[in-house]
Every structure is written in C-alpha cells, then in structure tokens.
Motif scaffolding. Structure first.
Motif, PDB file in Angstrom:
ATOM      1  N   HIS A  88      26.483  46.359  32.289  1.00 18.97           N
ATOM      2  CA  HIS A  88      27.156  45.371  31.540  1.00 18.97           C
ATOM      3  C   HIS A  88      28.490  44.566  32.491  1.00 18.97           C
ATOM      4  O   HIS A  88      28.893  45.702  33.092  1.00 18.97           O
ATOM      5  CB  HIS A  88      28.082  46.571  30.387  1.00 18.97           C
ATOM      6  CG  HIS A  88      26.533  47.373  29.726  1.00 18.97           C
ATOM      7  ND1 HIS A  88      26.835  46.981  28.177  1.00 18.97           N
ATOM      8  CD2 HIS A  88      25.899  48.200  30.011  1.00 18.97           C
ATOM      9  CE1 HIS A  88      25.735  47.381  27.704  1.00 18.97           C
ATOM     10  NE2 HIS A  88      25.506  48.659  28.742  1.00 18.97           N
ATOM     11  N   ALA A  89      28.705  43.942  32.065  1.00 18.15           N
ATOM     12  CA  ALA A  89      30.092  43.637  32.035  1.00 18.15           C
ATOM     13  C   ALA A  89      30.897  43.727  31.486  1.00 18.15           C
ATOM     14  O   ALA A  89      31.506  44.216  30.501  1.00 18.15           O
ATOM     15  CB  ALA A  89      30.105  41.722  32.308  1.00 18.15           C
ATOM     16  N   VAL A  90      32.379  44.207  32.898  1.00 15.69           N
ATOM     17  CA  VAL A  90      33.518  44.541  32.497  1.00 15.69           C
ATOM     18  C   VAL A  90      34.509  42.951  31.815  1.00 15.69           C
ATOM     19  O   VAL A  90      33.956  42.174  32.261  1.00 15.69           O
ATOM     20  CB  VAL A  90      34.432  45.322  33.092  1.00 15.69           C
ATOM     21  CG1 VAL A  90      36.013  45.907  32.459  1.00 15.69           C
ATOM     22  CG2 VAL A  90      33.906  47.245  33.232  1.00 15.69           C
ATOM     23  N   ARG A  91      35.597  43.105  30.922  1.00 16.64           N
ATOM     24  CA  ARG A  91      36.383  42.207  30.666  1.00 16.64           C
ATOM     25  C   ARG A  91      37.191  41.633  31.529  1.00 16.64           C
ATOM     26  O   ARG A  91      37.394  43.424  32.942  1.00 16.64           O
ATOM     27  CB  ARG A  91      36.899  42.058  29.314  1.00 16.64           C
ATOM     28  CG  ARG A  91      37.181  42.181  28.306  1.00 16.64           C
ATOM     29  CD  ARG A  91      37.960  42.222  26.859  1.00 16.64           C
ATOM     30  NE  ARG A  91      37.302  41.880  26.203  1.00 16.64           N
ATOM     31  CZ  ARG A  91      37.159  40.424  25.390  1.00 16.64           C
ATOM     32  NH1 ARG A  91      38.307  40.387  26.248  1.00 16.64           N
ATOM     33  NH2 ARG A  91      36.904  40.876  24.420  1.00 16.64           N
ATOM     34  N   PRO A  92      37.476  40.609  32.426  1.00 18.50           N
ATOM     35  CA  PRO A  92      38.833  40.629  33.637  1.00 18.50           C
ATOM     36  C   PRO A  92      40.463  41.087  32.629  1.00 18.50           C
ATOM     37  O   PRO A  92      40.495  41.503  31.815  1.00 18.50           O
ATOM     38  CB  PRO A  92      39.095  38.858  33.931  1.00 18.50           C
ATOM     39  CG  PRO A  92      38.199  38.186  32.709  1.00 18.50           C
ATOM     40  CD  PRO A  92      37.515  39.351  31.957  1.00 18.50           C
ATOM     41  N   VAL A 152      33.885  48.776  28.940  1.00 16.78           N
ATOM     42  CA  VAL A 152      32.627  48.577  27.900  1.00 16.78           C
ATOM     43  C   VAL A 152      33.209  48.977  26.801  1.00 16.78           C
ATOM     44  O   VAL A 152      32.832  48.090  25.961  1.00 16.78           O
ATOM     45  CB  VAL A 152      31.567  48.494  28.727  1.00 16.78           C
ATOM     46  CG1 VAL A 152      30.503  47.904  27.521  1.00 16.78           C
ATOM     47  CG2 VAL A 152      31.314  48.012  29.667  1.00 16.78           C
ATOM     48  N   ALA A 153      33.046  49.695  26.455  1.00 14.08           N
ATOM     49  CA  ALA A 153      33.386  50.971  25.556  1.00 14.08           C
ATOM     50  C   ALA A 153      34.561  50.133  24.196  1.00 14.08           C
ATOM     51  O   ALA A 153      34.367  49.794  23.212  1.00 14.08           O
ATOM     52  CB  ALA A 153      33.367  52.350  25.465  1.00 14.08           C
ATOM     53  N   ALA A 213      32.336  55.629  35.721  1.00 16.16           N
ATOM     54  CA  ALA A 213      33.106  55.774  34.160  1.00 16.16           C
ATOM     55  C   ALA A 213      33.741  54.472  33.592  1.00 16.16           C
ATOM     56  O   ALA A 213      34.236  54.454  32.335  1.00 16.16           O
ATOM     57  CB  ALA A 213      33.368  57.311  34.125  1.00 16.16           C
ATOM     58  N   GLY A 214      35.185  54.432  34.614  1.00 16.75           N
ATOM     59  CA  GLY A 214      36.442  53.413  34.071  1.00 16.75           C
ATOM     60  C   GLY A 214      35.336  52.305  33.799  1.00 16.75           C
ATOM     61  O   GLY A 214      36.235  51.542  33.018  1.00 16.75           O
TER      62      GLY A 214
END
Lengths: 290, 236
Positions: free
Chosen positions: A118-122, A50-51, A44-45
């Motif tokens: 999906h990838a999260v930003r650093p 991503v969102a 969820a985090g």
C-alpha cells in the motif's frame, strides 16, 4: 538525474533511516539488548497512515502526531510483553522475544491489510519543484524538514530536560539510577515508546515512495542495525551518521550501477568498517568506561 | 529514647546458596555518624545494598524513618531521602558533572541549581569541571561527584560505601573532611570503610562485621581501645 539530485534524494532517505536507527539505539542503550521489531514498527506507522487516510483524506503530515502516539503505544506493549517479563534473562532472550513480537505484527498486517503493498499519502503533496536544472521532489524536501524537526525535538528532550537526563542515566546504569530514585521501569517503557514513535514517523515518511507491506520492516531493521554498527554501537550521533551514509551509498550506487550491486557493496563496506574501525565511526571503544 | 532513623533487624542475605549476611542488626540515629568496619568480603557492601534495596534479604527487616521499607523498590526508598554512594562510585560516565548531580534531584530547576551550588561549595574541585563528562574525571573527583550526587536527594541518611577506596592519602583526608562537614550539617551517615582508623575518628559509634555477622559494636572511642579491633583493623 544529476549528482546533486541524487545527493538530495539520498539525504532525504537518510533522514528517514536515521529516525529508525535513532529509535533502535535509544532502546539498545536503555536495555542493552537489540529490538528486532523496530522495522515492523516502521511498517506500523505506514499502515496507520494508510488506515487513517481512508477515513480522513488529508496530507500525511496532519496524521503524524496521531501515528506517532499510536505506534508509541505499540512500543509500550512491546516492552510489556517482550521485554519486562524476561528482563533478567540474557540479552539473547530479548533478541528472540522482539523477533517474535515483530512476526506477530507482520502477520497482523497481513490479516488486516492483505499481502499486497500500500502507498501512504505524501507528507504535504506529491510532485516536484524545478529550480533551474535541478528537480526537487516535494516529498523528499518534506521528509528532510519533518525528520530534522523530530531529531531536534529528540535532541532537546534528551540533552536539555530532566526527563532526558534520567533516560540517559537509566541507559548507563540501571541499578544506580534506581538507587537515586529514578523510576527505572517507567524510563525503560518510555524509551520503548519513544523509539517506536520515531519508527512510526519514519513509516509515514517512507511509505509513500517505498510502500508498506507486511515484511517491509525486515530490510529496515537490518539498515538500522548496520547504521548502529557503522556509526558506533550505542552512539545516537553515530546512528544518524551511519543511516545517512547507508542511504547516500544506496541511492548513488543504485543510480550508477544497480540496486543489487549497491546492496552487495554496502555489506562489503560494512565489513571494511568493522575490520579497520571495529568501534564504528563515532564509537570510542571501551577505554572510557568507568 | 528517640526512635532511630534507621534500624536493621536480623538481616539474612544470600548470593545463591552462599550466605553473605547472617542475623545482622544495627541502628543509626538522626544526624548520627556510624561506621561499619570489616575486612574485604565481610559483608559491608552487601548490607548497604540491602538497605537501599538493590539486594533482597532472605529474612529480616529494614525500618527507615519509621517506615518498614522491605517491600519498597530502591527508587522508592531513595525518594524517602535515603542516599546511597556505592563502592566504585558508579557515576554516569557519559553525563556531565552537572548532569550527574541534577539527575539525582527531584526539586524544580531553581532549587536544583541551588543544590548543585551547595555540592560545589562542599567539593570546590567539581565546580571547575561542571561541563566535563564523568569519565574524564580523576578517581578522587569521581568519588567527590558520587558523594555530591547522593547529597542532591537531600538525604536524611547517607549510605557511604568505601569512599576512600583507591584514593591517595591526601585525597582520603579531603574526602573524610568532607564527610565530617556533611555530618556537621545534620545528615546522618552510615559509613562502610576498610580504613578503620579514619572511620573511627569521624564516627560516634561503630559496628564490626566479620564473615557476615556483627561481632562487635560500641562507641568509637571504646572500639579504638579494643585489643581485637586494634589488632585486626588498626594495624596493632
């Protein structure tokens, strides 16, 4: 990659795992039942990262407070639908209800974000620093620093505040805590929220390198569970130590042998720990119970 | 006549199908010490647990400080300054002595610190154990901590369940001296105790429970002379 670099990367991974395991053990202690949705809360985090990134293109660290608060609300919801209605039933009922809640989360992710990863930003930025022969990942350094701050806050709240004392008292003896005026249900709900917030933070950290996908939480809940077993069931310090050992083991053995071998050997080590020290590394057994 | 601080009316409590209390009524006045005497299994602990709200009676009414508390949860009753010290102490084993005390107070930190000092004044043995976890204490120290913890809520009425259980005779005398002091300082006490001779010495009135019913009640001096009480609870 040098051994020092492996240690550094393993340490960063361990810090993120430790947040997951800490949240898991907080809830475990508060309600004496396993929250099997913890891994899905990590996702969820990641998904929130991503969102938010699609509407607010800033480094993930700026999203951290919002993501933690939002996942804390999901944790609160988890307590309201999967714990409180069945709190008087045997712990196995909670075990099943949290699995159900986790499966609902997994399918919600699939509906909202699709089956792909999906990838999260650093947290701050990607790339590396070169320190002589040592190459340090900026994301790994940011994970270590951020997780250390969060663990520090968690420690101070639990050990140095009246709120933390009440959480710990509730975890140790709910009926006695109530008889002393402590609002037990509120404390339990707060624990679910805090555990979820830590999971959400971990998701934001891990989602850059390991990506987020609907069933990505399954491995993480197993990791948290094993960390709690190795460290000592119910011990917060043990959970951190267990998470760290798992991550170092995974990273180092994967580098020198293979990831598959690392996973198989990890479970071998778990069996050995359970055989030689069933109470875990920092567990003190039942003799101290009053 | 002044309204009693606590009044219990016709309380019935059952564990599943087994009736543990039947038609129990009693009163405790403000600042009064009242003993609850009876053999093991007579229903003393059940009665105290029902008063604090840990058990839900099947019938009856509990009024504390002029308020009917039947619909209140234990934490709400405790916040009305109703203190509870359970049988078996039930201290928080992983919390330090000071934390065990502090957790039971709703005052700001400064006032909380003064309350801890007051408990250490009543129980000096605890002062030297301030930072020790609860599980490291001896049985007597744990009992003192359990009573001290109940005092941290500044109770108008303290429910004390078997405070002498498992303690050596010297420690029992110490604990009873402490209870006398607590009463002398103005806190009412409802003391459930198997050691009837000690309880009747420090309490003004007493109720005798047998198999879940009040079978005798009256002044402590009067009950000490009662043949039935002498025979059953005072060793003849």
């Amino acid at each position: 990659m040098s051994f020092v670099q492996l240690l550094f990367n393993g340490f960063a991974l361990g810090m993120a795992y430790a947040l997951v395991a800490l949240g898991f053990v907080l809830v475990l202690n508060a309600v004496n039942a396993v929250n099997f949705a913890q891994g899905d809360l990590v996702m969820a985090g990641g998904y929130m990262g991503v969102a938010f990134a699609s509407v607010l293109p800033v480094p993930a660290i700026f999203m951290l407070p919002v993501v933690m608060a939002a996942v804390a609300l999901i944790g609160l919801l988890l307590s309201l639908v999967a714990y409180f209605p069945i709190m008087r039933r045997p712990p196995a009922a909670v075990f099943i209800s949290t699995i159900a809640f986790g499966v609902i989360l997994q399918n919600s992710y699939r509906l909202l974000f699709g089956p792909e990863a999906h990838a999260v930003r650093p947290l701050f930025e990607s790339g590396t620093w070169e320190l002589g022969t040592l190459i340090v990942s900026k994301q790994a350094a940011a994970i270590i620093a951020t997780a250390a701050v969060l663990m520090g806050i968690q420690y101070v709240v639990m050990e140095r505040t009246q709120f933390g004392r009440r959480l710990r008292a509730t975890a140790q003896n709910q009926s006695m805590a109530a008889a002393l005026g402590i609002p037990v249900r509120l404390m339990i709900a707060a624990t679910f929220a805090a555990g979820a917030a830590l999971a959400g933070a971990a998701g934001l950290m891990l989602g850059n390198q390991f990506l987020v996908h609907p069933i990505g939480g399954v491995n993480l809940i197993i990791t948290a569970y094993i960390a709690a077993v190795i460290g000592g069931w119910g011990s917060l310090a043990g959970a951190v130590l267990g998470a760290m050992l798992i991550a170092l083991f995974q990273v180092i053995v994967s580098a020198y042998v293979s990831y598959t071998a690392a996973t198989a050997m990890l479970y071998g080590v778990v069996l050995a720990v359970l055989f030689f020290r069933p109470q875990g590394l920092l567990g003190r057994g039942e003799a101290r119970r009053v | 006549m002044a309204e009693p601080l606590l009044s219990v009316h016709d309380l019935d409590v059952s564990y599943d199908q087994v009736e543990a209390l039947h038609g129990v009524s009693l009163e405790v006045g403000d600042g009064e010490a009242v003993a609850l005497i009876g053999a093991n299994g007579a229903g003393k602990s059940t009665l105290l647990r029902s008063i604090i709200g840990l058990l839900r009676p099947r019938a009856g009414r509990v009024v504390f400080a002029g308020r009917t508390v039947d619909a209140l949860r234990p934490e709400q009753r405790a916040r009305l300054n109703l203190g509870y010290c359970p049988e078996g102490r039930e201290i928080f084993p992983e919390l330090t002595v000071r934390e065990n005390l502090e957790v039971a107070s709703w005052r700001p930190a400064l006032k909380r610190g003064r309350l801890v000092d007051r408990v250490y004044d009543v129980f000096p043995a605890l002062a030297g154990k301030d930072s020790d976890p609860g599980w490291q204490l001896s049985g007597g120290q744990q009992q003192m901590l359990a009573i001290g913890r109940a005092l941290m809520g500044e109770p108008r009425l303290l429910l004390l369940d078997e405070p002498s259980l498992g303690l050596s005779p010297i420690l029992v005398s110490q604990v009873f001296a402490n209870i006398e002091r607590i009463v002398a300082e103005g806190t009412a006490v409802l003391l459930a105790e198997q050691n009837a001779s000690k309880a009747l010495k420090i309490c003004r009135r007493a109720y005798v429970l047998r198999v879940g019913e009040v079978v005798l009640s009256g002044g402590a001096a009067e009950l000490r002379e009662n043949e039935e009480v002498k025979e059953a609870y005072l060793g003849g």
